[in-house]
Enzyme design. Structure first.
Site, PDB file in Angstrom:
ATOM      1  N   GLY A 137      -6.406  -9.345   4.592  1.00 16.13           N
ATOM      2  CA  GLY A 137      -7.165  -8.540   5.007  1.00 16.13           C
ATOM      3  C   GLY A 137      -8.738  -8.499   4.873  1.00 16.13           C
ATOM      4  CD  GLU A 175      -7.933  -5.917  -1.244  1.00 13.31           C
ATOM      5  OE1 GLU A 175      -8.309  -6.797  -0.403  1.00 13.31           O
ATOM      6  OE2 GLU A 175      -6.979  -5.601  -1.884  1.00 13.31           O
ATOM      7  CG  ASP A 217      -3.741   3.244  -0.005  1.00 20.93           C
ATOM      8  OD1 ASP A 217      -4.372   4.224   0.205  1.00 20.93           O
ATOM      9  OD2 ASP A 217      -2.799   2.760   0.048  1.00 20.93           O
ATOM     10  CG  PHE A 255      -2.326   3.184   7.936  1.00 20.89           C
ATOM     11  CD1 PHE A 255      -1.859   2.797   6.658  1.00 20.89           C
ATOM     12  CD2 PHE A 255      -2.199   2.173   8.998  1.00 20.89           C
ATOM     13  CE1 PHE A 255      -1.619   1.306   6.184  1.00 20.89           C
ATOM     14  CE2 PHE A 255      -2.112   0.803   8.640  1.00 20.89           C
ATOM     15  CZ  PHE A 255      -1.425   0.275   7.126  1.00 20.89           C
ATOM     16  NE  ARG A 308      -3.284  -9.593   8.722  1.00 19.18           N
ATOM     17  CZ  ARG A 308      -3.337  -8.815   7.827  1.00 19.18           C
ATOM     18  NH1 ARG A 308      -4.311  -8.289   7.056  1.00 19.18           N
ATOM     19  NH2 ARG A 308      -2.222  -8.727   7.256  1.00 19.18           N
TER      20      ARG A 308
HETATM   21  P1  IMP Z   1      -3.384  -0.740  -3.210  1.00 22.56           P
HETATM   22  O1  IMP Z   1      -2.687  -1.452  -4.232  1.00 22.56           O
HETATM   23  O2  IMP Z   1      -2.441   0.411  -2.917  1.00 22.56           O
HETATM   24  O3  IMP Z   1      -4.995  -0.430  -3.480  1.00 22.56           O
HETATM   25  O4  IMP Z   1      -3.360  -1.420  -1.792  1.00 22.56           O
HETATM   26  C1  IMP Z   1      -4.552  -2.230  -1.269  1.00 22.56           C
HETATM   27  C2  IMP Z   1      -3.946  -2.764   0.056  1.00 22.56           C
HETATM   28  O5  IMP Z   1      -3.040  -2.189   0.752  1.00 22.56           O
HETATM   29  C3  IMP Z   1      -4.999  -3.093   0.755  1.00 22.56           C
HETATM   30  O6  IMP Z   1      -5.326  -4.645   0.399  1.00 22.56           O
HETATM   31  C4  IMP Z   1      -4.583  -3.322   2.040  1.00 22.56           C
HETATM   32  O7  IMP Z   1      -3.913  -4.297   2.470  1.00 22.56           O
HETATM   33  C5  IMP Z   1      -3.361  -2.239   2.049  1.00 22.56           C
HETATM   34  N1  IMP Z   1      -3.875  -0.780   2.850  1.00 22.56           N
HETATM   35  C6  IMP Z   1      -4.143   0.271   2.098  1.00 22.56           C
HETATM   36  N2  IMP Z   1      -4.483   1.205   2.924  1.00 22.56           N
HETATM   37  C7  IMP Z   1      -4.473   0.776   4.157  1.00 22.56           C
HETATM   38  C8  IMP Z   1      -4.886   1.030   5.603  1.00 22.56           C
HETATM   39  O8  IMP Z   1      -5.400   2.312   5.661  1.00 22.56           O
HETATM   40  N3  IMP Z   1      -4.926   0.314   6.229  1.00 22.56           N
HETATM   41  C9  IMP Z   1      -4.352  -1.058   6.300  1.00 22.56           C
HETATM   42  N4  IMP Z   1      -4.047  -1.514   5.136  1.00 22.56           N
HETATM   43  C10 IMP Z   1      -4.218  -0.659   4.017  1.00 22.56           C
HETATM   44 MG    MG Z   2      -3.256  -6.040   3.321  1.00 24.29          MG
END
Ligand code: IMP
Ligand code: MG
Length: 185
Positions: free
Chosen positions: A43, A98, A102, A151, A164
């Protein structure tokens, strides 16, 4: 692809303007420190490439690929390194790059790994931050935009590996993923 968006949140121009500011700030903060920028695949690829072009100091880049053990164990914060770094981080000033923070579980894990490997410093630059979904207390040190609990896709962010390559970032229409779980990557 644009028809699958509910709304466009940020255009490519707006994103690039913000990244230009972040690059100037990071240039000042990391001057003389020869930082190692660690991009989280996949990403962060576009953010990384636009960000480093706006940093006018010597630096190195590297990439790491990480995967969580699926939704059921996700809350444990257990993640797996799929592709490790090529560079040694011992004594280095590391900036994690990053796409979005999230729940924060991925970054909390990655930061711990880099600290344990004796990085001189570990900071986080995230293009997007979704603070409303946080499960662990972690904040990006540098953040592009704060986004609502929706999302989003585009500019590197995917849903099931798609979107992407959208230059703009927007909220994905619900009917695109209706029937499946809340989209996760
Ligand atoms: P975390 O460990 O929950 O913070 O996840 C982070 C990862 O989840 C990011 O690097 C993204 O790849 C994915 N992610 C979280 N929210 C979104 C979103 O709204 N769209 C796309 N990917 C997301
Ligand atoms: Mg991702």
């Amino acid at each position: 692809m644009m028809k699958d968006l509910e709304t466009v949140l940020y255009t490519e121009e707006q994103i690039l303007a913000r990244i230009r500011n972040m690059g100037e700030q990071l240039t000042a903060e990391y001057r003389g420190k020869f930082p190692l920028l660690v991009g989280v695949l996949k990403g962060a690829v576009m953010f990384m490439s636009d960000l480093v072009k706006r940093m006018t100091i010597p630096l190195e880049i590297d990439f790491i690929a990480i995967s969580s053990y699926g939704t059921s164990t996700r809350s444990s914060g257990v993640v797996r390194i799929l592709k490790d770094l090529d560079r040694d981080v011992d004594g280095r000033h590391v900036l994690i790059v990053e796409d979005i923070v999230d729940t924060g579980l991925t970054l909390a894990y990655l930061r711990d790994v880099l600290v344990r490997r004796n990085a001189a410093s570990v900071r986080i630059a995230a293009l997007f931050d979704k603070p409303g979904r946080r499960q662990v207390p972690i904040e990006p040190d540098y953040c592009g935009f704060t986004v609502p609990n929706a999302f989003i896709v585009g500019y590197g962010l995917d849903y099931a590996e798609r979107y992407r390559n959208l230059p703009d970032v927007g909220i994905l229409k619900e009917n695109v993923y209706r029937g499946s779980d809340t989209p996760r990557t």
